[in-house]
Design a protein around this motif. Sequence first.
Motif, PDB file in Angstrom:
ATOM      1  N   VAL A   1       4.636 -20.924  20.243  1.00 38.75           N
ATOM      2  CA  VAL A   1       5.835 -20.160  19.874  1.00 38.75           C
ATOM      3  C   VAL A   1       5.703 -18.750  20.451  1.00 38.75           C
ATOM      4  CG1 VAL A   1       7.373 -19.530  17.962  1.00 38.75           C
ATOM      5  CG2 VAL A   1       5.851 -21.486  17.725  1.00 38.75           C
ATOM      6  N   PRO A   2       5.616 -18.611  21.764  1.00 35.53           N
ATOM      7  CA  PRO A   2       5.448 -17.270  22.332  1.00 35.53           C
ATOM      8  C   PRO A   2       6.707 -16.434  22.142  1.00 35.53           C
ATOM      9  CG  PRO A   2       5.857 -18.866  24.073  1.00 35.53           C
ATOM     10  CD  PRO A   2       5.717 -19.645  22.790  1.00 35.53           C
ATOM     11  N   ALA A   3       6.505 -15.203  21.671  1.00 41.42           N
ATOM     12  CA  ALA A   3       7.619 -14.262  21.465  1.00 41.42           C
ATOM     13  C   ALA A   3       8.726 -14.855  20.596  1.00 41.42           C
ATOM     14  CB  ALA A   3       8.198 -13.818  22.817  1.00 41.42           C
ATOM     15  N   GLY A   4       8.354 -15.752  19.676  1.00 39.75           N
ATOM     16  CA  GLY A   4       9.349 -16.302  18.767  1.00 39.75           C
ATOM     17  C   GLY A   4      10.226 -17.383  19.361  1.00 39.75           C
ATOM     18  N   ARG A   5       9.922 -17.863  20.570  1.00 39.01           N
ATOM     19  CA  ARG A   5      10.731 -18.926  21.195  1.00 39.01           C
ATOM     20  C   ARG A   5      10.096 -20.274  20.850  1.00 39.01           C
ATOM     21  NH1 ARG A   5       9.630 -15.672  25.470  1.00 39.01           N
ATOM     22  NH2 ARG A   5       8.528 -17.367  26.520  1.00 39.01           N
ATOM     23  N   ALA A   6      10.536 -20.883  19.780  1.00 42.51           N
ATOM     24  CA  ALA A   6       9.924 -22.134  19.314  1.00 42.51           C
ATOM     25  C   ALA A   6      10.585 -23.341  19.964  1.00 42.51           C
ATOM     26  CB  ALA A   6      10.035 -22.238  17.796  1.00 42.51           C
ATOM     27  N   PRO A   7       9.808 -24.333  20.381  1.00 42.24           N
ATOM     28  CA  PRO A   7      10.408 -25.579  20.875  1.00 42.24           C
ATOM     29  C   PRO A   7      11.073 -26.338  19.736  1.00 42.24           C
ATOM     30  CG  PRO A   7       8.018 -25.779  20.737  1.00 42.24           C
ATOM     31  CD  PRO A   7       8.337 -24.350  20.442  1.00 42.24           C
ATOM     32  N   VAL A   8      12.187 -26.993  20.026  1.00 44.31           N
ATOM     33  CA  VAL A   8      12.971 -27.590  18.946  1.00 44.31           C
ATOM     34  C   VAL A   8      12.297 -28.808  18.336  1.00 44.31           C
ATOM     35  CG1 VAL A   8      15.145 -26.755  19.913  1.00 44.31           C
ATOM     36  CG2 VAL A   8      14.355 -29.069  20.466  1.00 44.31           C
TER      37      VAL A   8
ATOM     38  N   TRP B   1      -4.188 -26.245  26.924  1.00 47.24           N
ATOM     39  CA  TRP B   1      -3.873 -27.247  25.901  1.00 47.24           C
ATOM     40  C   TRP B   1      -2.373 -27.530  25.832  1.00 47.24           C
ATOM     41  CZ3 TRP B   1      -1.145 -27.660  21.316  1.00 47.24           C
ATOM     42  CH2 TRP B   1      -0.572 -26.498  20.825  1.00 47.24           C
ATOM     43  N   ILE B   2      -1.543 -26.538  26.192  1.00 48.01           N
ATOM     44  CA  ILE B   2      -0.098 -26.761  26.254  1.00 48.01           C
ATOM     45  C   ILE B   2       0.223 -27.745  27.374  1.00 48.01           C
ATOM     46  CG2 ILE B   2       2.111 -25.678  26.804  1.00 48.01           C
ATOM     47  CD1 ILE B   2       1.319 -25.014  24.024  1.00 48.01           C
ATOM     48  N   ARG B   3      -0.453 -27.595  28.499  1.00 46.60           N
ATOM     49  CA  ARG B   3      -0.244 -28.547  29.603  1.00 46.60           C
ATOM     50  C   ARG B   3      -0.677 -29.950  29.192  1.00 46.60           C
ATOM     51  NH1 ARG B   3      -2.508 -24.095  32.358  1.00 46.60           N
ATOM     52  NH2 ARG B   3      -4.497 -25.184  32.697  1.00 46.60           N
TER      53      ARG B   3
ATOM     54  N   ARG C   1      11.068 -25.447  28.885  1.00 41.90           N
ATOM     55  CA  ARG C   1      12.018 -24.371  28.576  1.00 41.90           C
ATOM     56  C   ARG C   1      11.291 -23.130  28.056  1.00 41.90           C
ATOM     57  NH1 ARG C   1      14.148 -22.256  24.108  1.00 41.90           N
ATOM     58  NH2 ARG C   1      13.187 -23.827  22.761  1.00 41.90           N
ATOM     59  N   VAL C   2      10.366 -23.344  27.117  1.00 39.52           N
ATOM     60  CA  VAL C   2       9.665 -22.215  26.496  1.00 39.52           C
ATOM     61  C   VAL C   2       8.810 -21.468  27.515  1.00 39.52           C
ATOM     62  CG1 VAL C   2       7.850 -21.628  24.835  1.00 39.52           C
ATOM     63  CG2 VAL C   2       9.699 -23.174  24.169  1.00 39.52           C
ATOM     64  N   TYR C   3       8.191 -22.202  28.435  1.00 41.33           N
ATOM     65  CA  TYR C   3       7.290 -21.576  29.394  1.00 41.33           C
ATOM     66  C   TYR C   3       7.901 -21.441  30.786  1.00 41.33           C
ATOM     67  CZ  TYR C   3       3.197 -21.054  26.482  1.00 41.33           C
ATOM     68  OH  TYR C   3       2.317 -20.607  25.531  1.00 41.33           O
ATOM     69  N   ALA C   4       9.215 -21.511  30.882  1.00 43.85           N
ATOM     70  CA  ALA C   4       9.878 -21.415  32.189  1.00 43.85           C
ATOM     71  C   ALA C   4       9.461 -20.136  32.912  1.00 43.85           C
ATOM     72  CB  ALA C   4      11.389 -21.450  32.003  1.00 43.85           C
ATOM     73  N   GLY C   5       8.876 -20.298  34.092  1.00 47.58           N
ATOM     74  CA  GLY C   5       8.499 -19.137  34.902  1.00 47.58           C
ATOM     75  C   GLY C   5       7.243 -18.438  34.453  1.00 47.58           C
ATOM     76  N   HIS C   6       6.521 -18.986  33.469  1.00 51.39           N
ATOM     77  CA  HIS C   6       5.304 -18.335  32.972  1.00 51.39           C
ATOM     78  C   HIS C   6       4.162 -19.337  32.943  1.00 51.39           C
ATOM     79  CE1 HIS C   6       7.634 -14.820  31.670  1.00 51.39           C
ATOM     80  NE2 HIS C   6       8.524 -15.678  31.199  1.00 51.39           N
TER      81      HIS C   6
ATOM     82  N   LEU D   1      11.611 -35.141  24.984  1.00 46.51           N
ATOM     83  CA  LEU D   1      12.021 -33.907  24.314  1.00 46.51           C
ATOM     84  C   LEU D   1      10.882 -32.898  24.318  1.00 46.51           C
ATOM     85  CD1 LEU D   1      14.058 -32.291  22.590  1.00 46.51           C
ATOM     86  CD2 LEU D   1      13.075 -33.404  20.566  1.00 46.51           C
ATOM     87  N   VAL D   2       9.667 -33.366  24.041  1.00 45.94           N
ATOM     88  CA  VAL D   2       8.508 -32.468  24.053  1.00 45.94           C
ATOM     89  C   VAL D   2       8.349 -31.834  25.428  1.00 45.94           C
ATOM     90  CG1 VAL D   2       5.994 -32.343  23.809  1.00 45.94           C
ATOM     91  CG2 VAL D   2       7.343 -33.749  22.222  1.00 45.94           C
ATOM     92  N   ARG D   3       8.428 -32.640  26.462  1.00 42.20           N
ATOM     93  CA  ARG D   3       8.250 -32.112  27.821  1.00 42.20           C
ATOM     94  C   ARG D   3       9.335 -31.102  28.175  1.00 42.20           C
ATOM     95  NH1 ARG D   3       6.902 -37.624  28.856  1.00 42.20           N
ATOM     96  NH2 ARG D   3       9.024 -38.028  29.610  1.00 42.20           N
ATOM     97  N   SER D   4      10.583 -31.444  27.896  1.00 43.07           N
ATOM     98  CA  SER D   4      11.678 -30.548  28.285  1.00 43.07           C
ATOM     99  C   SER D   4      11.616 -29.237  27.513  1.00 43.07           C
ATOM    100  CB  SER D   4      13.031 -31.232  28.064  1.00 43.07           C
ATOM    101  OG  SER D   4      13.264 -31.480  26.684  1.00 43.07           O
ATOM    102  N   GLU D   5      11.217 -29.280  26.235  1.00 44.18           N
ATOM    103  CA  GLU D   5      11.146 -28.065  25.436  1.00 44.18           C
ATOM    104  C   GLU D   5       9.976 -27.178  25.850  1.00 44.18           C
ATOM    105  OE1 GLU D   5      13.122 -26.557  22.789  1.00 44.18           O
ATOM    106  OE2 GLU D   5      14.340 -27.695  24.178  1.00 44.18           O
ATOM    107  N   LEU D   6       8.835 -27.776  26.183  1.00 45.57           N
ATOM    108  CA  LEU D   6       7.714 -26.968  26.662  1.00 45.57           C
ATOM    109  C   LEU D   6       8.060 -26.317  28.000  1.00 45.57           C
ATOM    110  CD1 LEU D   6       4.652 -29.234  25.755  1.00 45.57           C
ATOM    111  CD2 LEU D   6       5.437 -27.161  24.594  1.00 45.57           C
TER     112      LEU D   6
END
Length: 321
Positions: free
Chosen positions: A64-71, A111-113, A101-106, A94-99
């Motif tokens: 949940v970086p900077a408060g951006r939680a995956p749905v 462990w997240i990967r 989204r949360v880490y887009a460009g970063h 859904l897990v893949r698409s949300e991760l």
Amino acid sequence: MTRIHLTAEDVARVRFAPRPAPVQELNAAFTMLFGRRDELLFGRWRRRVLRSLPGAVEPLGDLVPAGRAPVFLDVLGETLDEGLDLVAAARPELVRSELERVYAGHPSPRWIRELHGGDGDAWRVLRRAQRAAFETMLAPVWPLVRDLHRAEFARGALAFAEHGVGAALPALVAGSRLRDGVWEWAAPGARDVRLDGRGLVLLPTFHWTGHPMIQDLPGRPVVVTYAAGPGLPLAPDGAPDSADSLATVLGRTRLALLLLLSREHTTTSLARRLGVSNATVSAHASALRGAGLITTARAGRSVLHLRTALGTLLVGDRPRP
């Protein structure tokens, strides 16, 4: 502007979550901890919690970086284990698409990967982090969360019964309005959610002061988690008496009536026990019946009242007066 579009079928399917959802309350508290800076109200709470968080919670901060939680973290579930199981059962796509989204460009932690790839060890890391966070942040105040939820449940049920959806729904969110089947309120970004017959679940949270959070997953009712309670972080040593909380919401006579109705009573019997008139009992019974907390049936010349399962859920195991 956030807009939720309700059909006539959806209006009939608006309901309150009967119990608080541990994982969703944790999501609100964790987002409040890292993503929303409400220093005046939550500053002292934030510093206390940050000092007490164990190392096992750190992966949740990665998720949940900077408060951006995956749905896929947005689940109900009436116990912590049930909620954690629902998180683990999220669809892999859904897990893949949300991760993503949360880490887009970063860059993302290793462990997240691994979580993105469905690795079992990564899922166990997440579950340990969620459990450790709940035990530290919420377990000490969970009895108070349950009592506050009951009181909010009763307040909302009575408001819907007495005033209808058109007035009661906007009252939950300051500045919102319901017009032509659209419930809307000002919020950063534009979002349109169409229920299309799925229904709407209203879930109060007591660790959040921001705009409502919306859970919109395919094939499920839409869940709106809205800020309720005293507007302050909860403290385990500051819990009000739950009976007093319910009496504030229902009124002492209605609460006493509801407690008596663990077994069947006539209107006259209730009036005698409560020391009020039959007309007063009938008026209170009508409001409680409209909220689904009691049932009323005629037996000859008498009118019999009895608490429903919903009414029993609300009052818990409090003794009869």
